[in-house]
Design an enzyme around this catalytic site. Structure first.
Site, PDB file in Angstrom:
ATOM      1  N   LYS A 195       0.844  -1.201   0.000  1.00 24.67           N
ATOM      2  CA  LYS A 195       0.000   0.000   0.000  1.00 24.67           C
ATOM      3  C   LYS A 195       0.879   1.251   0.000  1.00 24.67           C
ATOM      4  O   LYS A 195       1.918   1.289   0.665  1.00 24.67           O
ATOM      5  CB  LYS A 195      -0.879  -0.027   1.256  1.00 24.67           C
ATOM      6  CG  LYS A 195      -1.879   1.111   1.363  1.00 24.67           C
ATOM      7  CD  LYS A 195      -2.709   0.981   2.643  1.00 24.67           C
ATOM      8  CE  LYS A 195      -3.729   2.082   2.773  1.00 24.67           C
ATOM      9  NZ  LYS A 195      -4.543   1.970   4.018  1.00 24.67           N
ATOM     10  N   SER A 234      -9.435   2.043   3.204  1.00 30.91           N
ATOM     11  CA  SER A 234      -8.606   2.746   2.257  1.00 30.91           C
ATOM     12  C   SER A 234      -7.618   1.856   1.505  1.00 30.91           C
ATOM     13  O   SER A 234      -7.066   2.277   0.495  1.00 30.91           O
ATOM     14  CB  SER A 234      -7.819   3.842   2.997  1.00 30.91           C
ATOM     15  OG  SER A 234      -6.971   3.251   3.971  1.00 30.91           O
ATOM     16  N   SER A 256      -9.450  -0.193   7.498  1.00 32.09           N
ATOM     17  CA  SER A 256      -8.952  -0.140   6.117  1.00 32.09           C
ATOM     18  C   SER A 256      -8.291  -1.394   5.566  1.00 32.09           C
ATOM     19  O   SER A 256      -7.977  -1.433   4.377  1.00 32.09           O
ATOM     20  CB  SER A 256      -7.978   1.023   5.964  1.00 32.09           C
ATOM     21  OG  SER A 256      -8.696   2.217   5.832  1.00 32.09           O
TER      22      SER A 256
HETATM   23  N1  GLN Z   1     -12.498   4.548   6.728  1.00 33.33           N
HETATM   24  C1  GLN Z   1     -11.902   4.990   7.963  1.00 33.33           C
HETATM   25  C2  GLN Z   1     -11.486   6.434   7.825  1.00 33.33           C
HETATM   26  O1  GLN Z   1     -11.743   6.997   6.819  1.00 33.33           O
HETATM   27  C3  GLN Z   1     -10.749   4.105   8.311  1.00 33.33           C
HETATM   28  C4  GLN Z   1      -9.555   4.362   7.504  1.00 33.33           C
HETATM   29  C5  GLN Z   1      -8.401   3.490   7.854  1.00 33.33           C
HETATM   30  O2  GLN Z   1      -8.534   2.486   8.524  1.00 33.33           O
HETATM   31  N2  GLN Z   1      -7.246   3.915   7.394  1.00 33.33           N
HETATM   32  O3  GLN Z   1     -10.909   7.000   8.721  1.00 33.33           O
END
Ligand code: GLN
Length: 500
Positions: free
Chosen positions: A95, A170, A194
């Site tokens: 990532k 994400s 994410s």
């Molecule tokens: N979707 C969550 C956010 O937008 C979690 C994101 C993540 O785990 N990096 O904060």
């Protein structure tokens, strides 16, 4: 993208190579059925075919990967197949919030466009030390803020099961690249869901590690008290290999835990006598009916494998979402302060230093990052700190205590990973609250710091994958992986692949 030609005869086997799991790749490398170079070439060929439709990658390191694969093949010849390099020659994607020396790293943001880090994240270093070949950097929401990859400044990733839908986020690029059989495994990060949510939406296996289990050195910080590095793969066995390679204390991250990393043994009956709690707060109205139905069926299957199922309560679950959306933006606003046009990435010139900061940040951060900086700065400001951040931290402790109390009665918790299957591109992107709700089942474990896993347990009527989430006590990734493996031995949801 590199397109070295393959002989017509090898074409067929090359296509099949991308269908292999890590375990199968290792077996073939051992017997000499194929080389690492062939594996990496097959991955690159697969990418040149599907990447135009998916956009799962921000950077494909074709040449570096082929060179590393050739090195791996040489090493295998000289030292033989060794336990010292368990991932020797296996292609892996990373990532784009994790740094890899000399490969561009943007975290999905224009404010890091052109940034080439001079150092490598410890999680990646450890995979490389185990022999893994890094294929490239996968797409993600800007600074890992989002649940769909639509917040990437470089365009969104498509879900391989239905190209009109999001892969989740994400770590959407990592999940899509594994689901689409480009790589057998990829690294992701999980701050509030994410790894687990995109694993669910793409039908792969995704492990969120215990906070502190894997070093955060080289991870571009989002919410420092929440960020974790995790792995996505097709099987629990493969994910376990990535986990074992990267977990453990790191001198470069003071918050990394000095805890032994157990050998994960898949023998025996993982579920016999195991108590699994099903929290009633996770089956709320508004959840997609097929998600409830399939996750309940999967829990029933865990029972048939020997587990005892109990309904439990995690009474503070409803506060996880508001608490997370104070703590995460507050920490993000502090972490993103370093991107100022001076130290990293591009600069928008102006007459004075103040305007350089102002213009660079104003023009280069995308809308979601800007929103979080504003919310976080407000929540941390004098006069509001106690009312927001301080209060949120107190409620966070209650959420953590819910889990501690639950784990005195049960060994694991089972619940849906996400309230719905993959949604349409564009469906939630202009509605932050709807997007935030996607994380309603993953946020509590993140706030508590406990590990979780998501794996495919069926499909909805549109043939979109549904994920079952297991949550475990601190540092019990081994239990999560063993139970997932046991489930995958008697089901074949994880073997299905999207038609691309
Ligand atoms: N979707 C969550 C956010 O937008 C979690 C994101 C993540 O785990 N990096 O904060």
């Amino acid at each position: 993208m590199n397109g070295s030609s393959l002989s017509p005869q090898s074409d067929k086997s090359m296509t099949n190579l991308t269908e292999l799991t890590i375990a199968e790749m290792q077996a073939g490398l051992r017997t000499g059925d194929f080389s690492s170079r062939e594996l990496v070439q097959a991955a690159l060929d697969r990418l040149s075919k599907v990447e135009p439709a998916l956009h799962a990658f921000l950077y494909i390191a074709s040449e570096e990967a082929l060179a590393a694969a050739a090195e791996a093949d040489k090493k295998r010849k000289s030292v033989g197949a060794t336990g010292q390099f368990p991932l020797l020659g296996i292609p892996i994607a990373v990532k784009d919030v994790l740094t890899v020396e000399d490969l561009p790293c943007t975290a999905g943001s224009k404010i890091l466009e052109g940034y080439v880090p001079p150092f490598t994240a410890t999680s990646v270093t450890r995979l490389k030390d185990a022999g893994a070949v890094i294929i490239g950097k996968t797409n993600n929401d800007e600074f890992a803020m989002g649940s769909s990859t639509e917040h990437s400044a470089y365009g969104y990733t498509h879900n391989p099961w239905d190209l009109t839908r999001v892969p989740g986020g994400s770590s959407g690029g990592s999940a899509a690249s594994v689901a689409a059989r480009c790589v057998p495994a990829a690294l992701g990060t999980d701050t509030g869901g994410s790894v687990r949510q995109p694993a669910s939406l793409c039908g792969v296996t995704g492990l969120k590690t215990t906070y502190g289990r894997v070093s955060r050195f080289g991870l571009i910080a989002f919410g420092s008290s929440l960020d974790t590095v995790g792995a996505l793969g097709r099987t629990a066995e493969d994910v376990a290999q990535i986990f074992s390679a990267m977990a453990g204390r790191d001198e470069l991250d003071a918050t990394s835990a000095d805890m032994p990393v157990p050998e994960i043994n898949f023998d025996g009956d993982a579920l016999r006598g195991l108590k699994i709690g099903v929290p009633k707060e996770y089956f709320i109205s508004g959840i997609q009916p097929e998600v409830e139905e399939k996750t309940r069926t999967a829990i029933q299957q865990l029972k048939e494998l020997g587990a005892e199922i109990r309904e439990i309560s995690l009474p503070h679950t409803e506060y996880a979402l508001p608490v997370y959306y104070i703590i995460a933006p507050a920490e993000a606003s502090a972490n993103l302060a370093r991107f100022d046009g001076i130290r990293y990435g591009p600069r928008v010139d102006a007459d004075n230093l103040w305007d350089v900061f102002f213009k660079t940040r104003g023009q280069k951060f995308g809308p979601e990052a800007t929103r979080r900086i504003m919310i976080g700065t407000y929540a941390l400001s004098t006069g509001y700190y106690d009312a927001y951040y301080g209060q949120a931290q107190k409620v966070r402790t209650l959420i953590k205590q819910d889990f501690e109390a639950a784990f005195r009665d049960v060994d694991l918790i089972a619940a849906p990973t996400a309230p719905e299957t993959a949604f349409k591109i564009g469906e939630h992107v202009d509605d932050p609250l709807a997007m935030y709700l996607e994380d309603v089942f993953t946020l509590p474990a993140s706030l508590a710091g406990v590990p979780g896993i998501s794996f495919n347990c069926g499909f909805d009527k549109n043939h979109l994958p549904i994920g079952l989430q297991l949550i475990g006590p601190y540092f019990r990734e081994d239990l999560l992986l063993r139970v997932t493996h046991a489930y995958q031995q008697v089901t074949d949801w994880h073997k299905q692949s999207p038609k691309l």
